[in-house]
Every structure is written in C-alpha cells, then in structure tokens.
Design a protein around this motif. Sequence first.
Motif, PDB file in Angstrom:
ATOM      1  N   LEU A 122       0.844  -1.195   0.000  1.00  0.00           N
ATOM      2  CA  LEU A 122       0.000   0.000   0.000  1.00  0.00           C
ATOM      3  C   LEU A 122       0.881   1.248   0.000  1.00  0.00           C
ATOM      4  O   LEU A 122       1.729   1.414   0.881  1.00  0.00           O
ATOM      5  CB  LEU A 122      -0.897   0.020   1.243  1.00  0.00           C
ATOM      6  CG  LEU A 122      -1.984  -1.050   1.329  1.00  0.00           C
ATOM      7  CD1 LEU A 122      -2.403  -1.255   2.770  1.00  0.00           C
ATOM      8  CD2 LEU A 122      -3.172  -0.656   0.475  1.00  0.00           C
ATOM      9  N   ASP A 123       0.667   2.112  -0.960  1.00  0.00           N
ATOM     10  CA  ASP A 123       1.433   3.357  -1.049  1.00  0.00           C
ATOM     11  C   ASP A 123       0.631   4.459  -0.360  1.00  0.00           C
ATOM     12  O   ASP A 123      -0.012   5.283  -1.003  1.00  0.00           O
ATOM     13  CB  ASP A 123       1.695   3.701  -2.510  1.00  0.00           C
ATOM     14  CG  ASP A 123       2.664   4.855  -2.657  1.00  0.00           C
ATOM     15  OD1 ASP A 123       3.312   5.213  -1.648  1.00  0.00           O
ATOM     16  OD2 ASP A 123       2.769   5.409  -3.769  1.00  0.00           O
ATOM     17  N   LEU A 124       0.699   4.478   0.953  1.00  0.00           N
ATOM     18  CA  LEU A 124      -0.080   5.411   1.765  1.00  0.00           C
ATOM     19  C   LEU A 124       0.796   6.554   2.266  1.00  0.00           C
ATOM     20  O   LEU A 124       2.010   6.387   2.448  1.00  0.00           O
ATOM     21  CB  LEU A 124      -0.683   4.676   2.969  1.00  0.00           C
ATOM     22  CG  LEU A 124      -1.716   3.600   2.640  1.00  0.00           C
ATOM     23  CD1 LEU A 124      -1.977   2.730   3.856  1.00  0.00           C
ATOM     24  CD2 LEU A 124      -3.015   4.237   2.154  1.00  0.00           C
ATOM     25  N   VAL A 175       1.274   4.795   9.499  1.00  0.00           N
ATOM     26  CA  VAL A 175       2.157   4.537   8.373  1.00  0.00           C
ATOM     27  C   VAL A 175       3.397   5.419   8.467  1.00  0.00           C
ATOM     28  O   VAL A 175       3.303   6.623   8.737  1.00  0.00           O
ATOM     29  CB  VAL A 175       1.403   4.811   7.052  1.00  0.00           C
ATOM     30  CG1 VAL A 175       2.343   4.764   5.855  1.00  0.00           C
ATOM     31  CG2 VAL A 175       0.250   3.823   6.880  1.00  0.00           C
ATOM     32  N   LEU A 221      -8.743   1.328   7.106  1.00  0.00           N
ATOM     33  CA  LEU A 221      -8.080   2.558   6.675  1.00  0.00           C
ATOM     34  C   LEU A 221      -9.087   3.696   6.607  1.00  0.00           C
ATOM     35  O   LEU A 221     -10.298   3.454   6.520  1.00  0.00           O
ATOM     36  CB  LEU A 221      -7.467   2.368   5.280  1.00  0.00           C
ATOM     37  CG  LEU A 221      -6.318   1.373   5.141  1.00  0.00           C
ATOM     38  CD1 LEU A 221      -6.007   1.144   3.666  1.00  0.00           C
ATOM     39  CD2 LEU A 221      -5.084   1.880   5.874  1.00  0.00           C
ATOM     40  N   CYS A 280      -0.621   8.265   7.962  1.00  0.00           N
ATOM     41  CA  CYS A 280      -1.969   7.726   7.764  1.00  0.00           C
ATOM     42  C   CYS A 280      -2.274   6.681   8.831  1.00  0.00           C
ATOM     43  O   CYS A 280      -1.437   5.831   9.146  1.00  0.00           O
ATOM     44  CB  CYS A 280      -2.068   7.105   6.367  1.00  0.00           C
ATOM     45  SG  CYS A 280      -3.650   6.315   6.001  1.00  0.00           S
ATOM     46  N   ALA A 327      -8.530   6.620   1.604  1.00  0.00           N
ATOM     47  CA  ALA A 327      -7.563   5.699   1.011  1.00  0.00           C
ATOM     48  C   ALA A 327      -8.209   4.721   0.040  1.00  0.00           C
ATOM     49  O   ALA A 327      -7.567   3.752  -0.381  1.00  0.00           O
ATOM     50  CB  ALA A 327      -6.834   4.935   2.114  1.00  0.00           C
ATOM     51  N   MET A 352      -3.767   3.348  10.322  1.00  0.00           N
ATOM     52  CA  MET A 352      -4.004   2.020   9.780  1.00  0.00           C
ATOM     53  C   MET A 352      -4.175   1.058  10.937  1.00  0.00           C
ATOM     54  O   MET A 352      -3.340   0.999  11.842  1.00  0.00           O
ATOM     55  CB  MET A 352      -2.842   1.578   8.898  1.00  0.00           C
ATOM     56  CG  MET A 352      -3.005   0.211   8.286  1.00  0.00           C
ATOM     57  SD  MET A 352      -1.653  -0.140   7.130  1.00  0.00           S
ATOM     58  CE  MET A 352      -2.153  -1.737   6.527  1.00  0.00           C
ATOM     59  N   VAL A 406      -6.280   4.017  -3.258  1.00  0.00           N
ATOM     60  CA  VAL A 406      -5.028   3.301  -2.995  1.00  0.00           C
ATOM     61  C   VAL A 406      -5.316   1.846  -2.647  1.00  0.00           C
ATOM     62  O   VAL A 406      -4.651   0.924  -3.142  1.00  0.00           O
ATOM     63  CB  VAL A 406      -4.246   3.982  -1.857  1.00  0.00           C
ATOM     64  CG1 VAL A 406      -3.050   3.127  -1.432  1.00  0.00           C
ATOM     65  CG2 VAL A 406      -3.777   5.362  -2.283  1.00  0.00           C
ATOM     66  N   ALA A 407      -6.313   1.620  -1.793  1.00  0.00           N
ATOM     67  CA  ALA A 407      -6.648   0.257  -1.382  1.00  0.00           C
ATOM     68  C   ALA A 407      -7.134  -0.571  -2.568  1.00  0.00           C
ATOM     69  O   ALA A 407      -6.758  -1.740  -2.719  1.00  0.00           O
ATOM     70  CB  ALA A 407      -7.713   0.292  -0.291  1.00  0.00           C
TER      71      ALA A 407
END
Length: 224
Positions: free
Chosen positions: A141-143, A185, A202, A147, A206, A149, A209-210
């Motif tokens: 995941l590019d968070l 994150v 999340l 962020c 997001a 989580m 992204v997810a």
Amino acid sequence: MIVHENEPITLIGGAEITTQTLNRARALAPNVVAADGGADAALVNDLIPQAVIGDFDSLSDWARGQLPEDSLHPIPEQDSTDFDKCLRNIAAPLVIGIGFSGARLDHQLAAYNSLVRHPHRRCILLGREELVFLAPPELRLDLPEGCEMSLFPMGAVEGLSDGLKYPISGLNFAPDGRVGTSNHVTGPVSLSMTAPKMLVILPEAALEVAAAALLAARAGWPGA
C-alpha cells in the motif's frame, strides 16, 4: 454464479449511502449490483442494477416494479445475510460494497464475518469514515506518512510488515488476544499474512489506494 464480470463491481446495500460515496465507488467500479433493498437506493440515484440478490424482505414494491424481471435473483434461505448471498454469487476482480456500515452494528459485524468466510472474493466495504477489507497473503500500500491504519484479527493469524510505526513481526494475533488497532504509516507499507483472518481498516480517503493495491496483489487465498 449469478454475476460474472471482468471489471470491478459496486455492490449497494440497504444502509444509507451518499451520492459522493456512490460516485467514488462507481469511478472505480462502474457495474452496479444491489443487495435486496439496496436496489431502492440505486433507483433513487437513477441507476438500474444489473442484478438484485437477496431474500427480498426489504425490496420495496416500488423498486420491484422498476426492475427487469430477469435482474431479480431471490435466495430465500435465512441462514446468511444479503451481503453474504451477494458475495458468494459475484465473480469479479474486486467488489466495492457501500451501504453495509453505519446503520446497525450487528449487520456490520456480519459483513466482516462474510469477508473472512469468502476470502477468495476481494472486497472493500466503504463507509463514511473508514474502509475495511480482508488482507490477501501479500499486500503493498502506497499510503501517506502518518496515515492511520488498523489491523483487526478475525481469527488466529501472524504476519510481517514494513512501513508501520509498530511492526507486527513476531506477534500472535487473535480476536480475544492481541489486536493491531491505532497503528500509523511511516512509509510504503508491505504486509504478508499467514491466514485469511486479518481485516485492514483505513480512512475512507484511502479507497483508491486500497483498490489499486488489491487489484495488483498477485497471490490470492485458495479458492480464487
């Protein structure tokens, strides 16, 4: 299988949804399926679902009258929820479920149970403030840094992680033991899990992204 698509599907449930949530889901998953009374919400938003699946105890007479007969797929048994009936009868790369959270906690918990019972179905449940999905065997995941989580086990499970403030390596997770809520994150996140038992939670922001991460995840749980 009632619905078979090569593109992601938006699944609409009976809890309240907003136009914004619907539009965000459909931007990623334009095909629409409804779970029982979710068909009413679809029609109010000028959408005709390609299929309506459920026991039809909440589908209004008005909605039934607006829908093509061949789109109605009643499953009268009462041993499973409408969400479960839908999830096990939809084959698609990804399902984005809206209208399954925020109304009743028991319904929400039952939906999480279905995610675990059907681990080969990749599905994101999108609410007003958060989203929830079952972690595949491996996920990246590019968070953004900072962020929030959370990881919540629905059964005994272990895992490895990179990019989290509190690494999960070496921990034994269980719903009546260690859980992984309120993590943060620190960089690109990589997760690997030993069993299809871990829910990822999340912020709703997001979603994109997810969705991309689940679609890109190479390995799936048995039965995919």
